[in-house]
Design a protein around this motif. Structure first.
Motif, PDB file in Angstrom:
ATOM      1  N   HIS A 109      35.404  44.846  40.718  1.00  0.00           N
ATOM      2  CA  HIS A 109      34.889  46.202  40.964  1.00  0.00           C
ATOM      3  C   HIS A 109      33.779  46.657  40.018  1.00  0.00           C
ATOM      4  N   LYS A 150      43.869  37.613  36.067  1.00  0.00           N
ATOM      5  CA  LYS A 150      43.224  38.891  35.746  1.00  0.00           C
ATOM      6  C   LYS A 150      43.501  39.295  34.319  1.00  0.00           C
ATOM      7  N   HIS A 206      40.973  41.372  46.343  1.00  0.00           N
ATOM      8  CA  HIS A 206      41.434  42.384  45.374  1.00  0.00           C
ATOM      9  C   HIS A 206      42.339  43.395  46.065  1.00  0.00           C
ATOM     10  N   HIS A 223      46.259  45.421  45.721  1.00  0.00           N
ATOM     11  CA  HIS A 223      47.501  45.720  44.993  1.00  0.00           C
ATOM     12  C   HIS A 223      48.509  46.131  46.055  1.00  0.00           C
ATOM     13  N   ASP A 238      40.153  46.622  46.408  1.00  0.00           N
ATOM     14  CA  ASP A 238      40.953  47.272  45.347  1.00  0.00           C
ATOM     15  C   ASP A 238      41.983  48.205  45.968  1.00  0.00           C
TER      16      ASP A 238
HETATM   17 ZN   LIG Z   1      42.456  46.673  41.135  1.00  0.00          ZN
END
Ligand SMILES: [Zn+2]
Length: 462
Positions: free
Chosen positions: A241, A152, A62, A64, A315
């Motif tokens: 998450h 996702k 995960h 970004h 994340d």
């Molecule tokens: Zn995320």
């Protein structure tokens, strides 16, 4: 034959097995895990792992990376994010191809795959579907052929990326037929919008009020609905998450009914609680879902230690302290997310293994093996003959203080500033290359491969 590398003297830790062993590497691949009593085979290079653990390179499911979301540009790119990942013992990063407004899911995947060619470590990609429109089914099939089998969906952020329940149903079903799996950000949007409206009416939208704008029950509500959908269509589902014991328990209960449902949580939800929103810089901790109250954090940690969490994702979102502060008076518009690809290992190792007593084999499952399997990344997350030579050597007794100035993420702060952490890598091998050792970091250049996901196996290793 002379082998490229031997890593000797350490304790090799896999999800299902650990013990003293010598790891023999050639051509980027582990060719043997052998009895440490045997003489070392001829080799070009040796790493002495005496007294250390040798674990599989991390798979961060995960991340970004350098994404533009609305007005905000994340500050890293694949070069800097992958260098930070390697410093933190992660040798595979999985990014999200979130479509720009009007962009097709397949086009987003193709665009981000090109950016990924700058990566120093191996990469994989999640697609993202916002609406079940004409042509999406065909695009999902093409994405699967390209090796993108995880997609996702967000149940929140209306008019930006939110997918309605009908879209979630269709995508879960289509992915199942393609050997893939749906990844869901589950928060009930109507609850959040109402909570935000109430907060705005009371002039409580500052970062310090973040918790109130996204209540815990919004998470349980969305998880319940998505699980019902997955069970109805007989498809697997992965929740990114998760932050509450209630949400984790819903997934576990579904699993007992035979649903292939999985829980990811993040190091910050296990280690930081909402008291940080009462500090001088609450905005630096604004992420979605928010950090929860201390009793919720303790309950989530207990679930993780009991074996009810499947993976640890960072994340990772790389914004600077300045970007976070600019609109901190309104959490509805400020950029959310925390930098974390580099600190996933030490933060989670400290909390779960050093403090919590989690067996290190189980930690390896959460950090590397399960994320590899749930992304169809054969040859990742395990130290075994034929697997990719992704190795991390760490001293479980070595403590270092987290300091943003010494980290490599393209930002100027860390949520873990001044925390005493164990589990920092001393050496990292990525696809057979020694990229970190006692002499420091050795940039391998843009050698990271865009990995193609295989059909996702029905069972986890642990
Ligand atoms: Zn995320």
């Amino acid at each position: 034959m002379t082998y490229d590398l031997v890593v000797h003297g350490g304790t090799v830790v896999n999800a299902g097995w650990s013990g003293p062993a010598t790891v023999v590497v050639s051509g980027g691949t582990v060719v043997a895990v052998q009895d440490p009593a045997l003489p070392l085979p001829p080799h070009e290079r040796a790493l002495d792992a005496g007294g250390r653990l040798v674990i599989p390179g991390g798979v961060d499911p995960h991340c970004h990376i350098g994404q533009r979301l609305g007005d905000y540009q994340q500050l890293d790119d694949y070069a800097s994010a992958s260098v930070a990942a390697l410093h933190g013992g992660t040798t595979t990063v999985v990014d999200f191809a979130i479509p720009e407004p009007g962009q097709a899911p397949l086009a987003a995947v193709q665009e981000r795959r090109e950016l990924a060619s700058a990566s120093r470590c191996d990469t994989a990609m999640h697609g993202c579907v916002i609406a079940w429109e004409d042509g999406v089914a065909k695009q999902l099939a093409e994405m699967a052929e390209l090796g993108v089998r995880t997609v996702k969906m967000f149940t929140t952020y209306r008019d930006v990326v939110m997918a309605g329940p009908d879209t979630v149903l269709e995508v879960l079903r289509a992915l199942h037929e393609l050997g893939g799996i749906g990844y869901v950000h589950a928060e009930a949007n109507h609850v959040i919008e109402d909570a935000q409206e109430q907060a705005a009416a009371a002039h409580r939208t500052h970062a310090r009020h973040h918790s109130y704008t996204r209540p815990e029950l919004a998470e349980a509500a969305a998880v319940t609905e998505v699980l019902a959908t997955a069970e109805h269509v007989g498809a697997p589902v992965y929740f990114v998450h998760q932050t509450t014991a209630e949400a984790v328990d819903l997934v576990r209960a579904a699993r007992r009914r035979g649903v292939r449902a999985y829980t990811e949580t993040c190091p910050h939800y296990l280690t930081l609680d909402s008291s940080v929103y009462d500090t001088e810089h609450p905005e630096r901790f604004v992420c979605c879902p928010p950090l929860r109250g201390s009793s919720t954090v303790a309950a989530l940690r207990a679930r993780a230690l009991a074996g009810d969490v499947d993976t640890l994702g960072s994340d990772h979102c790389c914004y600077s302290a300045g970007q976070k502060a600019e609109h901190r008076d309104d959490v509805r518009v400020m950029p959310n997310g925390l930098p974390g690809v580099e600190t996933r290992l030490p933060v989670a190792f400290t909390e779960l293994v050093a403090r919590g007593g989690m067996p290190v084999e189980r930690f390896v499952a959460l950090f590397a093996s399960n994320p590899a399997r749930l992304n169809g990344l054969t040859g990742k997350g395990v130290i075994a003959p034929g697997a990719d030579a992704d190795l991390v050597v760490l001293d479980p007794s070595l403590t270092r203080t987290a300091d943003a100035n010494e980290l490599h993420m393209a930002t100027d702060y860390t949520p873990y500033q001044d925390r005493r952490l164990v589990g920092w890598p001393e050496a990292v091998v990525s696809a057979g290359r020694v990229v970190l050792d006692a002499d420091g970091f050795h940039d391998p250049g843009p050698v990271g491969r865009a990995l193609a996901a295989d059909p996702i196996p029905e069972h986890l290793l642990t």
